[in-house]
Design a protein around this motif. Structure first.
Motif, PDB file in Angstrom:
ATOM      1  N   ILE A  31       0.879  -1.158   0.000  1.00  0.00           N
ATOM      2  CA  ILE A  31       0.000   0.000   0.000  1.00  0.00           C
ATOM      3  C   ILE A  31       0.921   1.213   0.000  1.00  0.00           C
ATOM      4  N   GLY A  32       0.795   2.045  -0.991  1.00  0.00           N
ATOM      5  CA  GLY A  32       1.643   3.222  -1.100  1.00  0.00           C
ATOM      6  C   GLY A  32       0.873   4.490  -0.798  1.00  0.00           C
ATOM      7  N   VAL A  33       1.571   5.445  -0.166  1.00  0.00           N
ATOM      8  CA  VAL A  33       0.999   6.757   0.119  1.00  0.00           C
ATOM      9  C   VAL A  33       2.031   7.808  -0.271  1.00  0.00           C
ATOM     10  N   ALA A  34       1.580   8.839  -0.970  1.00  0.00           N
ATOM     11  CA  ALA A  34       2.453   9.953  -1.324  1.00  0.00           C
ATOM     12  C   ALA A  34       1.604  11.143  -1.744  1.00  0.00           C
ATOM     13  N   ARG A  35       2.235  12.317  -1.810  1.00  0.00           N
ATOM     14  CA  ARG A  35       1.527  13.534  -2.221  1.00  0.00           C
ATOM     15  C   ARG A  35       1.049  13.471  -3.656  1.00  0.00           C
ATOM     16  N   ASN A  36       1.840  12.838  -4.510  1.00  0.00           N
ATOM     17  CA  ASN A  36       1.522  12.790  -5.935  1.00  0.00           C
ATOM     18  C   ASN A  36       1.431  11.347  -6.406  1.00  0.00           C
ATOM     19  N   SER A  37       0.603  11.130  -7.403  1.00  0.00           N
ATOM     20  CA  SER A  37       0.495   9.798  -7.982  1.00  0.00           C
ATOM     21  C   SER A  37       1.793   9.447  -8.694  1.00  0.00           C
ATOM     22  N   PRO A  38       2.153   8.164  -8.692  1.00  0.00           N
ATOM     23  CA  PRO A  38       3.357   7.764  -9.418  1.00  0.00           C
ATOM     24  C   PRO A  38       3.161   7.978 -10.920  1.00  0.00           C
ATOM     25  N   GLY A  39       4.244   8.240 -11.624  1.00  0.00           N
ATOM     26  CA  GLY A  39       4.176   8.476 -13.062  1.00  0.00           C
ATOM     27  C   GLY A  39       3.949   7.214 -13.864  1.00  0.00           C
ATOM     28  N   LYS A  40       4.082   6.070 -13.197  1.00  0.00           N
ATOM     29  CA  LYS A  40       3.846   4.799 -13.879  1.00  0.00           C
ATOM     30  C   LYS A  40       2.952   3.943 -13.000  1.00  0.00           C
ATOM     31  N   LYS A  41       2.599   2.765 -13.484  1.00  0.00           N
ATOM     32  CA  LYS A  41       1.718   1.877 -12.734  1.00  0.00           C
ATOM     33  C   LYS A  41       2.351   1.501 -11.399  1.00  0.00           C
ATOM     34  N   PHE A  42       1.598   1.682 -10.324  1.00  0.00           N
ATOM     35  CA  PHE A  42       2.082   1.339  -8.993  1.00  0.00           C
ATOM     36  C   PHE A  42       1.840  -0.154  -8.746  1.00  0.00           C
ATOM     37  N   PRO A  43       2.783  -0.837  -8.101  1.00  0.00           N
ATOM     38  CA  PRO A  43       2.673  -2.289  -7.936  1.00  0.00           C
ATOM     39  C   PRO A  43       1.780  -2.739  -6.783  1.00  0.00           C
TER      40      PRO A  43
END
Length: 71
Positions: A31-43
């Motif tokens: 489960i990932g959390v960050a201010r911005n969405s990743p530029g590629k598909k998140f795993p």
């Protein structure tokens, strides 16, 4: 017992994203959390939130806890 997940902050790029990719490749759900969405598909599952804001952090954790059991 519920499946365990790794919660990774700063997961949209750099070291956080690399950790998410490695854990996912090793079969650990992430489960990932960050201010911005990743530029590629998140795993894994990704939640966008600015964790420097207490209210945004609370909102993100509420959404995460609603979707995934915590033991």
């Amino acid at each position: 017992m519920a499946e365990q997940h790794a919660l990774i902050t700063g997961a949209s790029r750099g070291l956080g994203l690399a950790i998410a990719e490695r854990l996912s490749a090793d079969g650990i759900p992430v489960i990932g959390v960050a201010r911005n969405s990743p530029g590629k598909k998140f795993p894994g599952e990704f939640f966008e939130a600015d964790l420097s804001s207490a209210s945004a952090t609370e909102e993100a954790l509420t959404r995460i806890l609603a979707a995934f059991p915590v033991t």
